[in-house]
Design a protein around this motif. Structure first.
Motif, PDB file in Angstrom:
ATOM      1  N   HIS A  21       0.848  -1.200   0.000  1.00  9.29           N
ATOM      2  CA  HIS A  21       0.000   0.000   0.000  1.00  9.29           C
ATOM      3  C   HIS A  21       0.878   1.242   0.000  1.00  9.29           C
ATOM      4  O   HIS A  21       1.933   1.253   0.631  1.00  9.29           O
ATOM      5  N   PHE A  22       0.455   2.269  -0.695  1.00 12.16           N
ATOM      6  CA  PHE A  22       0.987   3.616  -0.469  1.00 12.16           C
ATOM      7  C   PHE A  22      -0.149   4.379   0.200  1.00 12.16           C
ATOM      8  O   PHE A  22      -1.112   4.777  -0.464  1.00 12.16           O
ATOM      9  N   GLY A  23      -0.074   4.546   1.509  1.00 12.60           N
ATOM     10  CA  GLY A  23      -1.202   5.163   2.212  1.00 12.60           C
ATOM     11  C   GLY A  23      -2.454   4.346   1.974  1.00 12.60           C
ATOM     12  O   GLY A  23      -2.477   3.135   2.222  1.00 12.60           O
ATOM     13  N   SER A  24      -3.482   4.999   1.467  1.00 12.95           N
ATOM     14  CA  SER A  24      -4.738   4.279   1.248  1.00 12.95           C
ATOM     15  C   SER A  24      -4.778   3.572  -0.108  1.00 12.95           C
ATOM     16  O   SER A  24      -5.738   2.875  -0.428  1.00 12.95           O
ATOM     17  N   LEU A  25      -3.724   3.759  -0.897  1.00 11.97           N
ATOM     18  CA  LEU A  25      -3.704   3.153  -2.227  1.00 11.97           C
ATOM     19  C   LEU A  25      -3.158   1.728  -2.154  1.00 11.97           C
ATOM     20  O   LEU A  25      -2.030   1.505  -1.713  1.00 11.97           O
ATOM     21  N   HIS A  26      -3.962   0.769  -2.562  1.00  9.70           N
ATOM     22  CA  HIS A  26      -3.560  -0.646  -2.535  1.00  9.70           C
ATOM     23  C   HIS A  26      -2.909  -0.980  -3.876  1.00  9.70           C
ATOM     24  O   HIS A  26      -3.605  -1.236  -4.861  1.00  9.70           O
ATOM     25  N   VAL A  27      -1.589  -0.960  -3.917  1.00  6.04           N
ATOM     26  CA  VAL A  27      -0.878  -0.993  -5.191  1.00  6.04           C
ATOM     27  C   VAL A  27      -0.582  -2.411  -5.673  1.00  6.04           C
ATOM     28  O   VAL A  27      -0.606  -2.683  -6.874  1.00  6.04           O
ATOM     29  N   LEU A  28      -0.268  -3.322  -4.737  1.00  9.11           N
ATOM     30  CA  LEU A  28      -0.081  -4.733  -5.100  1.00  9.11           C
ATOM     31  C   LEU A  28      -0.992  -5.564  -4.223  1.00  9.11           C
ATOM     32  O   LEU A  28      -1.019  -5.399  -3.005  1.00  9.11           O
ATOM     33  N   GLY A  45       1.774  -4.105 -18.646  1.00 10.44           N
ATOM     34  CA  GLY A  45       0.564  -3.574 -18.026  1.00 10.44           C
ATOM     35  C   GLY A  45       0.517  -2.068 -18.204  1.00 10.44           C
ATOM     36  O   GLY A  45       1.541  -1.440 -18.509  1.00 10.44           O
ATOM     37  N   ALA A  46      -0.650  -1.500 -17.977  1.00 12.34           N
ATOM     38  CA  ALA A  46      -0.848  -0.065 -18.187  1.00 12.34           C
ATOM     39  C   ALA A  46      -0.038   0.743 -17.177  1.00 12.34           C
ATOM     40  O   ALA A  46       0.377   0.230 -16.132  1.00 12.34           O
ATOM     41  N   SER A  47       0.162   1.996 -17.482  1.00 10.73           N
ATOM     42  CA  SER A  47       0.819   2.921 -16.563  1.00 10.73           C
ATOM     43  C   SER A  47       0.038   2.986 -15.250  1.00 10.73           C
ATOM     44  O   SER A  47      -1.190   3.068 -15.259  1.00 10.73           O
ATOM     45  N   GLY A  48       0.746   2.879 -14.135  1.00 14.88           N
ATOM     46  CA  GLY A  48       0.102   2.949 -12.834  1.00 14.88           C
ATOM     47  C   GLY A  48      -0.432   1.616 -12.322  1.00 14.88           C
ATOM     48  O   GLY A  48      -1.007   1.548 -11.238  1.00 14.88           O
ATOM     49  N   SER A  49      -0.203   0.531 -13.080  1.00 14.42           N
ATOM     50  CA  SER A  49      -0.761  -0.769 -12.669  1.00 14.42           C
ATOM     51  C   SER A  49       0.047  -1.440 -11.557  1.00 14.42           C
ATOM     52  O   SER A  49      -0.425  -2.391 -10.937  1.00 14.42           O
ATOM     53  N   GLY A  50       1.288  -0.955 -11.312  1.00  9.39           N
ATOM     54  CA  GLY A  50       2.088  -1.520 -10.217  1.00  9.39           C
ATOM     55  C   GLY A  50       3.340  -2.260 -10.652  1.00  9.39           C
ATOM     56  O   GLY A  50       3.992  -2.913  -9.833  1.00  9.39           O
ATOM     57  N   LYS A  51       3.722  -2.117 -11.926  1.00  6.23           N
ATOM     58  CA  LYS A  51       4.875  -2.859 -12.454  1.00  6.23           C
ATOM     59  C   LYS A  51       6.170  -2.456 -11.748  1.00  6.23           C
ATOM     60  O   LYS A  51       6.935  -3.309 -11.306  1.00  6.23           O
ATOM     61  N   SER A  52       6.409  -1.153 -11.654  1.00  2.20           N
ATOM     62  CA  SER A  52       7.654  -0.696 -11.006  1.00  2.20           C
ATOM     63  C   SER A  52       7.666  -1.089  -9.540  1.00  2.20           C
ATOM     64  O   SER A  52       8.687  -1.544  -9.018  1.00  2.20           O
ATOM     65  N   THR A  53       6.543  -0.931  -8.885  1.00  2.00           N
ATOM     66  CA  THR A  53       6.469  -1.270  -7.463  1.00  2.00           C
ATOM     67  C   THR A  53       6.767  -2.749  -7.256  1.00  2.00           C
ATOM     68  O   THR A  53       7.480  -3.121  -6.325  1.00  2.00           O
ATOM     69  N   LEU A  54       6.244  -3.583  -8.139  1.00  2.00           N
ATOM     70  CA  LEU A  54       6.492  -5.028  -8.028  1.00  2.00           C
ATOM     71  C   LEU A  54       7.981  -5.326  -8.093  1.00  2.00           C
ATOM     72  O   LEU A  54       8.522  -6.025  -7.220  1.00  2.00           O
TER      73      LEU A  54
END
Ligand code: ADP
Ligand code: MG
Length: 254
Positions: A21-28, A45-54
């Motif tokens: 999570h980033f704050g309230s955002l559930h990213v993965l 995957g689309a921009s903002g889908s969580g690829k970099s975070t993964l």
């Protein structure tokens, strides 16, 4: 190519029910992922889908809130409570970013020798010999004494690749390595990555270069809103996507 079905091969990356999570955002969201040695995995995957975070989770650049993650047997715990494992993982996992992130005040050779000398304790002469061999391998042996600002983007990215390889990583992560490059320089970076894949390096690559993905990947993972929506061989994903989300994503990018 690796037989991912073989039960005897221990995965180098094992991620189970990982949540970020980033704050309230559930990213993965409950990501399960195993990667075996020698496997080349492309993440799309689309921009903002969580690829970099993964992929940033895989080398501990991002903490996660629940689930388990181990890399080459080193286990990271949620919320960063695993400093020893983190240190080991950082030395074993190489990463190449979209922006090359070279040290601007250091020459090419010094960019490459710094970590092996500092972290691995290599002598300068050993580190320089390795750096020169790697520069030759990525086709820029003649640029060793230049500074990053004197190089083209494609050359800088190949220095970044050589720098990561100098640490003799067990696993290489790439986050859109060609997205910041002028079109005529993309090929030279992809060629260097292709060679690395052929030599058996385990690689996780976020890219929008779908032709390259089809050619080098053992497996393609499609991420949608922090979930692995679909995965399979390039043929399965590109030629016969099962999910509507995958189909509409591919319709936009292919
Ligand atoms: P991708 O690489 O697929 O474009 P990211 O992993 O960069 O996606 O981002 C996934 C989501 O997390 C996006 O909504 C993004 O805005 C958000 N995000 C990424 N990094 C941060 C951060 N450091 N702080 C807050 N939100 C972030
Ligand atoms: Mg990204």
């Amino acid at each position: 190519m690796t037989d991912t079905m073989s039960p005897t091969v221990q995965p180098i990356v094992r991620m189970q029910k990982l949540n970020k999570h980033f704050g309230s955002l559930h990213v993965l969201n409950d990501i399960d992922l195993e990667i075996v040695p020698g496997e080349v995995v492309v993440v799309i995957g689309a921009s903002g889908s969580g690829k970099s975070t993964l992929i940033r989770c895989i080398n501990g650049l991002e903490e996660f809130q629940s689930g388990t993650l181990s890399v080459d047997g080193n286990t990271l715990k949620p919320d960063g409570k695993s400093s020893k494992a983190l240190q080991t993982i950082r030395t074993e996992v190489g990463m190449v970013f979209q922006q090359f992130n070279l040290f601007p005040h250091l020459s090419v050779i010094d960019n490459i020798t710094l970590a092996p000398m500092k972290v691995r304790g290599w002598s300068r002469s050993d580190a320089v010999a390795t750096a020169k061999r790697l520069l030759d391998r990525v086709g820029i042996a003649d640029q060793a004494d230049k500074y990053p600002s004197q190089l083209s983007g494609g050359q800088q990215q190949r220095v970044a690749l050589a720098r990561a390889l100098a640490m003799e990583p067990r696993l290489m992560l790439f986050d859109e390595p060609t997205s910041a490059l002028d079109p005529e320089m993309i090929g030279e970076v992809l060629d260097a990555m292709r060679e690395l894949a052929k030599e058996g390096m385990t690689m996780v690559i976020v890219t929008h270069e779908m032709g390259f993905a089809r050619e080098v990947a053992d497996r393609i993972i499609f991420i949608h809103k922090g979930v692995i929506a679909e995965q399979g061989t390039p043929e399965q994903l590109f030629d016969a996507p099962q999910h509507e989300r995958t189909q509409s994503f591919l319709a936009r990018v292919l």
